[in-house]
Design a protein around this motif. Structure first.
Motif, mmCIF file in Angstrom:
data_model
loop_
_atom_site.group_PDB
_atom_site.id
_atom_site.type_symbol
_atom_site.label_atom_id
_atom_site.label_comp_id
_atom_site.label_asym_id
_atom_site.label_seq_id
_atom_site.Cartn_x
_atom_site.Cartn_y
_atom_site.Cartn_z
ATOM 1 N N GLU A 1 -9.731 14.704 0.387
ATOM 2 C CA GLU A 1 -10.414 15.524 -0.626
ATOM 3 C C GLU A 1 -11.916 15.495 -0.383
ATOM 4 N N GLN A 2 -12.574 16.541 -0.819
ATOM 5 C CA GLN A 2 -14.045 16.608 -0.782
ATOM 6 C C GLN A 2 -14.586 15.427 -1.593
ATOM 7 N N ASP A 3 -15.682 14.816 -1.129
ATOM 8 C CA ASP A 3 -16.122 13.535 -1.693
ATOM 9 C C ASP A 3 -16.521 13.574 -3.178
ATOM 10 N N ALA A 4 -17.240 14.617 -3.590
ATOM 11 C CA ALA A 4 -17.680 14.646 -4.987
ATOM 12 C C ALA A 4 -16.508 14.926 -5.931
ATOM 13 N N ARG A 5 -15.549 15.718 -5.447
ATOM 14 C CA ARG A 5 -14.348 15.972 -6.249
ATOM 15 C C ARG A 5 -13.571 14.668 -6.415
ATOM 16 N N ALA A 6 -13.545 13.855 -5.341
ATOM 17 C CA ALA A 6 -12.931 12.535 -5.414
ATOM 18 C C ALA A 6 -13.658 11.675 -6.453
ATOM 19 N N GLY A 7 -14.988 11.757 -6.459
ATOM 20 C CA GLY A 7 -15.772 11.010 -7.443
ATOM 21 C C GLY A 7 -15.441 11.453 -8.866
ATOM 22 N N ALA B 1 -12.031 8.010 -3.375
ATOM 23 C CA ALA B 1 -10.999 8.158 -2.352
ATOM 24 C C ALA B 1 -9.708 7.492 -2.825
ATOM 25 N N ALA B 2 -9.852 6.321 -3.461
ATOM 26 C CA ALA B 2 -8.677 5.657 -4.037
ATOM 27 C C ALA B 2 -8.080 6.520 -5.151
ATOM 28 N N ALA B 3 -8.937 7.130 -5.962
ATOM 29 C CA ALA B 3 -8.454 7.961 -7.072
ATOM 30 C C ALA B 3 -7.645 9.146 -6.566
ATOM 31 N N VAL B 4 -8.044 9.698 -5.424
ATOM 32 C CA VAL B 4 -7.302 10.811 -4.830
ATOM 33 C C VAL B 4 -5.868 10.369 -4.526
ATOM 34 N N ALA B 5 -5.742 9.171 -3.937
ATOM 35 C CA ALA B 5 -4.406 8.651 -3.621
ATOM 36 C C ALA B 5 -3.610 8.367 -4.898
ATOM 37 N N ILE B 6 -4.264 7.763 -5.880
ATOM 38 C CA ILE B 6 -3.563 7.384 -7.111
ATOM 39 C C ILE B 6 -3.130 8.642 -7.883
ATOM 40 N N THR B 7 -4.004 9.650 -7.941
ATOM 41 C CA THR B 7 -3.652 10.912 -8.591
ATOM 42 C C THR B 7 -2.389 11.498 -7.956
ATOM 43 N N TYR B 8 -2.332 11.448 -6.635
ATOM 44 C CA TYR B 8 -1.161 11.973 -5.924
ATOM 45 C C TYR B 8 0.098 11.175 -6.282
ATOM 46 N N ILE B 9 -0.042 9.861 -6.332
ATOM 47 C CA ILE B 9 1.115 9.007 -6.663
ATOM 48 C C ILE B 9 1.622 9.316 -8.072
ATOM 49 N N LEU B 10 0.707 9.443 -9.034
ATOM 50 C CA LEU B 10 1.110 9.708 -10.419
ATOM 51 C C LEU B 10 1.752 11.093 -10.549
ATOM 52 N N ASP B 11 1.350 12.024 -9.680
ATOM 53 C CA ASP B 11 1.923 13.380 -9.704
ATOM 54 C C ASP B 11 3.294 13.461 -9.038
ATOM 55 N N HIS B 12 3.591 12.525 -8.144
ATOM 56 C CA HIS B 12 4.835 12.583 -7.357
ATOM 57 C C HIS B 12 5.572 11.253 -7.417
ATOM 58 N N PRO B 13 5.944 10.813 -8.613
ATOM 59 C CA PRO B 13 6.512 9.459 -8.719
ATOM 60 C C PRO B 13 7.743 9.224 -7.846
ATOM 61 N N SER B 14 8.629 10.214 -7.735
ATOM 62 C CA SER B 14 9.883 9.968 -7.008
ATOM 63 C C SER B 14 9.649 9.702 -5.531
ATOM 64 N N ILE C 1 0.864 -1.188 0.000
ATOM 65 C CA ILE C 1 0.000 0.000 0.000
ATOM 66 C C ILE C 1 0.905 1.245 0.000
ATOM 67 N N LEU C 2 0.727 2.098 -1.027
ATOM 68 C CA LEU C 2 1.606 3.261 -1.175
ATOM 69 C C LEU C 2 1.047 4.514 -0.518
ATOM 70 N N ALA C 3 -0.271 4.641 -0.472
ATOM 71 C CA ALA C 3 -0.877 5.874 0.034
ATOM 72 C C ALA C 3 -2.332 5.599 0.391
ATOM 73 N N ILE C 4 -2.908 6.541 1.135
ATOM 74 C CA ILE C 4 -4.310 6.440 1.537
ATOM 75 C C ILE C 4 -5.045 7.690 1.060
ATOM 76 N N GLY C 5 -6.154 7.484 0.377
ATOM 77 C CA GLY C 5 -6.989 8.617 -0.011
ATOM 78 C C GLY C 5 -8.244 8.630 0.835
ATOM 79 N N MET C 6 -8.670 9.825 1.219
ATOM 80 C CA MET C 6 -9.901 9.932 2.006
ATOM 81 C C MET C 6 -10.845 10.913 1.338
ATOM 82 N N ALA C 7 -12.127 10.547 1.304
ATOM 83 C CA ALA C 7 -13.146 11.420 0.734
ATOM 84 C C ALA C 7 -14.088 11.829 1.850
ATOM 85 N N VAL C 8 -14.219 13.135 2.047
ATOM 86 C CA VAL C 8 -15.028 13.648 3.155
ATOM 87 C C VAL C 8 -16.113 14.572 2.610
ATOM 88 N N PRO C 9 -17.217 14.710 3.344
ATOM 89 C CA PRO C 9 -18.280 15.587 2.834
ATOM 90 C C PRO C 9 -17.816 17.040 2.765
#
Lengths: 401, 401
Positions: free
Chosen positions: A188-194, A381-394, A141-149
């Motif tokens: 991230e805000q939940d709908a933006r995560a969606g 919420a997973a997409a938030v984490a994956i987006t971050y990983i793709l943006d910061h590969p190193s 597991i590389l990162a955790i994404g959270m979606a909040v209202p």
């Protein structure tokens, strides 16, 4: 390399590695030549980038591709199945957690026990324990994404209004989770995560101008405009649930009057069913269960239920009219609890948009129900984490070179 | 240089020249060292860029600057006074044209004769002639910016709704002007042009998250979110004038019901004054003149006028509440005709926002009247042209090297 150029060069390398990963994530498998052409990079530059990403394990070679004129080349792809992220969705009475690979494929999604206004601290505590357990069990597991209202005030780390469950406002998500584990936590805000989930996991080209319209216990919206997420200065933009559709209407906890959320959220629907006698006042259904009950009755032909679904569709449609005039997306994806009403709801929404939006804009706006296999916000919420990983590969993939 | 890298190198050079010009435009005078540091460029790279821009005349040296530790260096600045743009603003009954230097300083702004619904073709014809005359007279005009009422469908070249003057919808601005002259013509929705003017010509750092709220014959909005303009898929986003504040309210030409524009535009104010007897029904005032009359009466203590200004302020405030929830800018600038109501209007707007927006967001949102010396939308038309020039330097500044 001249030492004075090191910083610039490092930034540029990271930028090009991120772009390469993002390209591969969007396009699946591609050859070096295809990537170089799409990103305006020289073959030599791309070769250096791909060698680095291969060495770090971020990407893999997938075998020979058929090229133009029978030229063969080797395919590259993100090593999506080797790494994982956790996605956590907070939705008032509901906390869901899921384990996903980098392609957004879930190993599992499960609900934690229902939360009540008074049991929020305990729920947070169990979530900590659950995450620690999962991190120990799954070392990739590389990162955790959270979606909040929303409205989620990003810099401050808390949500500003949570109708009907005010204790959530006391939770500082950043203080609670940001440094709690050995992997980064991105909130991230939940709908933006969606919206990010649609953008990352669905190859629809209309996603460059996408609105994800979350109709859950609250109502949220995430908007991508020409490939860029609309955030607002505090991260509190696109709060369609608190945009008024009637300045003389129902009062809302946020201070505004006539907020859309007061008319067609799962909470509002549950209230309407208790108010019109469709549910006994001592009913112990959750908001989600009450909505499911309504949609099942409408499906089976119950007139009162059909009428209520149509009325809800009208209000959801008013929200779409505002989305068109405020954000002019080419695609509006309706998701979460209320989307389960299905075709009758969608049809009414389209009617309202057809009546109230400028014809040129109606014609160029797809409106549809979310087709993501699982609920978009926990996938989000997973997409938030994956987006971050793709943006910061190193930060995640260290090369031996 | 390896020939395979030419395209990439050219793109990168153009990108860095554009960034350098943009930096200088925002910061006035800066040394090579300051620019290089801000843009993460090496001194050698910046030197090459600045030599190119100096040779083409796009920038000039301004003399010695005092540096840190008494080191002296040469200042650079955009050669703003050597080049000009034309700005043209279309606003239903009003066409304004102005000549500006690249810093946004006007040489003149003048109105063309008032347009009526039936005289639009003649007005377009005279504008062509006027522009040709000005281009012949001023050989250093690089481009023309035009600001048109929204919703402006950018790809199609026409505006989709123009309440009370429907004939404007017949005008295809792109077909009419885009290739009519020897210099490029860039067309933008008027409020977005106003937002660009604030962003380009006002150094306020809150402009990274700016909303320009245009209260004229129509009501428009331009939003910059984290430095990026929100456009929407057809260019029809941020149409606050057609966001409903009352789904059961007044019908609008756009098909929607309760559009904000129906309550507090200059046209709506003029209607209200005719309706309540403040103006004789045979009054021949323009909308702008009627508003000026109202604001003058309110200023002089007329109770009925003050009440109407307060009511307008309430509706303008409802619009601000929606702007906060939809776009969460850190700064809302109110401009154009209705902004002339001044402090009493602004005060009422702030009250409404204080009552209806989440406190954290109210506290972090500046709301003010436009302070640009001239009307922001015609200056905005110039800003559209200047933004384009700064983004595409090679198209305008040819180096001898």
């Amino acid at each position: 390399m001249n030492s004075r150029t090191t910083t610039e060069q490092q930034t540029l390398s990271e930028y090009n590695r991120a772009r390469t990963l993002q390209y591969l994530h969007h396009h699946g498998i591609a050859s070096r030549a295809q990537i170089a052409k799409a990103l305006h990079l020289t073959p030599a530059a791309l070769s250096k980038i791909s060698n680095h990403l291969l060495a770090s394990g971020a990407i893999v070679e997938t075998g020979a591709l058929e090229g133009k004129g029978n030229r063969r080349s080797i395919g590259l792809a993100v090593n999506a199945r080797a790494f994982q992220v956790l996605g956590v969705k907070f939705a008032r009475s509901l906390i869901e957690i899921g384990l996903f690979d980098l392609a957004g494929k879930p190993s599992f999604i499960r609900e934690l026990p229902t939360v009540e206004n008074t049991t929020i601290p305990q729920a947070i505590e169990s979530l900590h324990a659950e995450i620690r357990r999962l991190l120990a069990e799954h070392p990739h597991i590389l990162a955790i994404g959270m979606a909040v209202p929303g409205p989620y005030l990003r810099d401050r780390g808390h949500t500003a209004v949570v109708s009907s469950m005010g204790q959530w406002r006391q939770v500082n998500f950043r203080a609670e989770f940001e440094h709690a584990f050995d992997v980064p936590v991105i909130i991230e805000q939940d709908a933006r995560a969606g919206a990010l989930a649609q953008y990352l996991f669905d190859p629809n080209p209309a996603n460059e101008n996408l609105a994800y319209y979350l109709l859950g216990e609250g109502i949220g919206l995430g908007v991508i405009d020409h490939g860029t997420v609309i955030n607002g200065s505090l991260g509190a933009a696109t709060e369609i649930g608190h945009v008024s559709i009637d300045v003389n209407g129902k009062a809302c906890d946020c201070g505004n009057v006539g907020c859309l959320e007061r008319y067609c959220s799962a909470v509002a629907i549950h209230e309407a069913m208790l108010g019109n006698g469709m549910l006994a006042t001592d009913s112990r259904l959750t908001h989600r269960e009450a909505c499911a009950e309504l949609f099942a009755r409408a499906q089976s032909g119950d007139g009162q239920a059909r009428e209520l679904v149509e009325r809800i569709g009208t209000f959801v449609g008013y929200g779409c009219v505002t989305i068109c005039n405020a954000f002019n997306p080419s695609r509006i994806v309706i998701g979460d609890i209320v989307a389960q009403a299905g075709e009758p709801l969608l049809q009414r929404v389209r009617e309202v948009v057809g009546e109230r939006v400028i014809p040129e804009i109606t014609q160029s706006t797809q409106i549809e129900l979310s087709a993501l296999p699982t609920d978009a916000a926990v996938t989000g919420a997973a997409a938030v984490a994956i987006t971050y990983i793709l943006d910061h590969p190193s930060q995640f993939f260290a090369s031996g070179t």
